[in-house]
Write an enzyme that holds these catalytic residues in place. Structure first.
Site, mmCIF file in Angstrom:
data_model
loop_
_atom_site.group_PDB
_atom_site.id
_atom_site.type_symbol
_atom_site.label_atom_id
_atom_site.label_comp_id
_atom_site.label_asym_id
_atom_site.label_seq_id
_atom_site.Cartn_x
_atom_site.Cartn_y
_atom_site.Cartn_z
ATOM 1 N N VAL A 7 -10.879 0.436 -44.177
ATOM 2 C CA VAL A 7 -11.447 1.120 -43.067
ATOM 3 C C VAL A 7 -11.644 2.572 -43.430
ATOM 4 O O VAL A 7 -12.755 3.168 -42.955
ATOM 5 C CB VAL A 7 -10.657 1.023 -41.732
ATOM 6 C CG1 VAL A 7 -11.074 1.730 -40.832
ATOM 7 C CG2 VAL A 7 -10.456 -0.576 -41.446
ATOM 8 N N ASP A 18 -4.456 10.228 -48.860
ATOM 9 C CA ASP A 18 -3.986 8.769 -48.928
ATOM 10 C C ASP A 18 -2.631 9.085 -50.000
ATOM 11 O O ASP A 18 -2.447 10.081 -50.574
ATOM 12 C CB ASP A 18 -5.107 8.094 -49.662
ATOM 13 C CG ASP A 18 -4.646 6.333 -49.576
ATOM 14 O OD1 ASP A 18 -4.731 5.794 -48.534
ATOM 15 O OD2 ASP A 18 -3.962 5.984 -50.596
ATOM 16 N N SER A 69 6.040 9.252 -39.717
ATOM 17 C CA SER A 69 6.319 9.977 -41.073
ATOM 18 C C SER A 69 4.994 11.016 -41.224
ATOM 19 O O SER A 69 5.399 12.309 -41.781
ATOM 20 C CB SER A 69 6.384 9.363 -42.050
ATOM 21 O OG SER A 69 5.387 8.712 -42.774
ATOM 22 N N THR A 79 -9.675 3.927 -31.000
ATOM 23 C CA THR A 79 -11.103 3.433 -30.925
ATOM 24 C C THR A 79 -11.085 2.107 -29.909
ATOM 25 O O THR A 79 -12.086 1.810 -29.435
ATOM 26 C CB THR A 79 -11.341 2.592 -32.258
ATOM 27 O OG1 THR A 79 -10.215 1.966 -32.673
ATOM 28 C CG2 THR A 79 -11.744 4.064 -33.301
ATOM 29 N N ARG A 127 -19.963 -5.263 -29.368
ATOM 30 C CA ARG A 127 -20.210 -6.881 -29.812
ATOM 31 C C ARG A 127 -20.542 -7.522 -28.483
ATOM 32 O O ARG A 127 -21.417 -8.538 -28.697
ATOM 33 C CB ARG A 127 -18.866 -7.475 -30.384
ATOM 34 C CG ARG A 127 -18.394 -7.009 -31.848
ATOM 35 C CD ARG A 127 -17.227 -7.663 -32.205
ATOM 36 N NE ARG A 127 -16.838 -7.360 -33.444
ATOM 37 C CZ ARG A 127 -15.658 -7.284 -33.765
ATOM 38 N NH1 ARG A 127 -14.591 -7.121 -32.955
ATOM 39 N NH2 ARG A 127 -15.271 -6.673 -35.053
ATOM 40 N N HIS A 131 -6.911 -3.834 -27.309
ATOM 41 C CA HIS A 131 -7.805 -4.244 -28.442
ATOM 42 C C HIS A 131 -6.970 -5.508 -29.282
ATOM 43 O O HIS A 131 -6.308 -5.190 -29.899
ATOM 44 C CB HIS A 131 -8.039 -2.980 -29.373
ATOM 45 C CG HIS A 131 -8.799 -3.522 -30.799
ATOM 46 N ND1 HIS A 131 -9.723 -4.116 -30.597
ATOM 47 C CD2 HIS A 131 -8.477 -3.488 -32.037
ATOM 48 C CE1 HIS A 131 -10.466 -4.363 -31.845
ATOM 49 N NE2 HIS A 131 -9.370 -3.933 -32.644
#
EC number: 1.1.1.27
Length: 311
Positions: free
Chosen positions: A14, A35, A103, A145, A153, A177
């Site tokens: 994503v 990351d 974290s 989101t 959709r 969601h």
């Protein structure tokens, strides 16, 4: 003008798809990747820099630690604990993801983050609420989101049935969601007409609105089972929400917001129509739901609250 800066925390499917969408749409000046896998994220940075070289203008793409965020406008959280292992449940997945978020967010706040959090990590509503609690930011600056992709959709499915542009359709999904989301047909229209009134005029028959709502809900699960992840749709969702924030469009999107009495609910984040501005959520739109829809909303809220308890 101050450069617009977006940080994407989590460079998996994503996060990478969202980063590529930002490069293609070119409305931010700086894209920052975060990351734990340093080799992978550096590879992503180089790959995205190559893609950006084909575009007009200049975009800076860099790799940082999440705590190096004081100058970031929007921090997009896409981290995940990874796919379920054998014997694990969705609750195990939630707890693992929650630990990762717990974290990251405090370190970002220590680093001086004052921007807007946009959460795409699932379960979106629960993690959105957790980020709000951990950050101490005003609720306007933390959103998820939510059901904006599900809403989009729904509009796409209706547009395909009726052979019209999806942008001509005002239809919303509210709630979690997830499984308990629901379409708000009482506030849905096409060219100002109720959906099935328009359908009768154009097709000579009513649409199966129940089936269309279920299809909108289940499409994400189908994509996941067919290809192992969802990435492009949610990436488009992330980029569109950020565009509306940066532009101060004041357009209403169904995103996950922390409620404080709206719809009779507190103590959670859930998908509702919200007007977006450069400061995040400017206003939550409280729709007058019919009895069935209010019951569905309350049920969806109860599902989210029960999961919040587990973290």
């Amino acid at each position: 003008m101050k450069p617009r800066k977006v940080m994407i925390i989590g460079a998996g499917n994503v996060g990478s798809a969202a980063a590529h969408a930002f490069v293609n749409q070119k409305f931010v000046e700086e894209l920052i990747l975060v990351d734990l896998n340093k080799e992978r994220v550096e590879g992503n940075r180089k790959d995205l820099a190559d893609a950006a070289a084909f575009m007009s203008g200049k975009m800076d793409i860099s790799v940082r630690e999440a705590s190096d965020c004081a100058d970031v406008d929007i921090a997009v959280i896409t981290v995940t604990a990874g796919p379920l292992k054998e014997g694990q449940t969705r609750l195990d997945e939630l707890r693992s993801t929650s630990r990762i978020v717990a974290s990251i967010v405090p370190e970002m706040m220590k680093g001086g983050f004052k921007g807007i959090f946009l959460i795409a990590t699932n379960p979106c509503d629960i993690i959105t609420y957790q980020v709000w609690k951990l950050s101490g930011l005003p609720r306007e600056q933390v959103l998820g989101t939510g059901v904006w992709l599900d809403t989009t959709r729904l509009r796409r499915l209706l547009a395909e049935k009726l052979d019209i542009a999806a942008q001509s359709i005002d239809a919303f999904i509210l709630g979690e969601h997830g499984d308990s989301q629901f379409p708000v047909w009482s506030h849905s229209s096409i060219y100002g007409k109720p959906v099935n009134e328009y359908s009768m005029e154009k097709l000579g028959e009513s649409l199966d609105l129940k089936l269309i709502g279920e299809t909108a809900r289940d499409t994400g699960f189908e994509i996941y089972h067919q290809k192992g992840c969802t990435e492009y749709g949610i990436a488009g969702t992330i980029v569109e929400i950020c565009r509306h924030i940066f532009s101060g469009s004041q357009r209403a999107l169904t995103v996950s917001c922390v409620l404080d009495g709206e719809y009779g609910q507190t103590g959670l984040a859930i998908g509702v129509p919200a007007v977006l501005s450069q400061n995040g959520v400017k206003e939550i739109i409280s729709l007058k739901l019919n009895e069935q829809e209010q019951q569905a909303f309350d049920h969806s809220a109860a599902v989210i609250k029960e999961n919040i308890k587990s973290i």
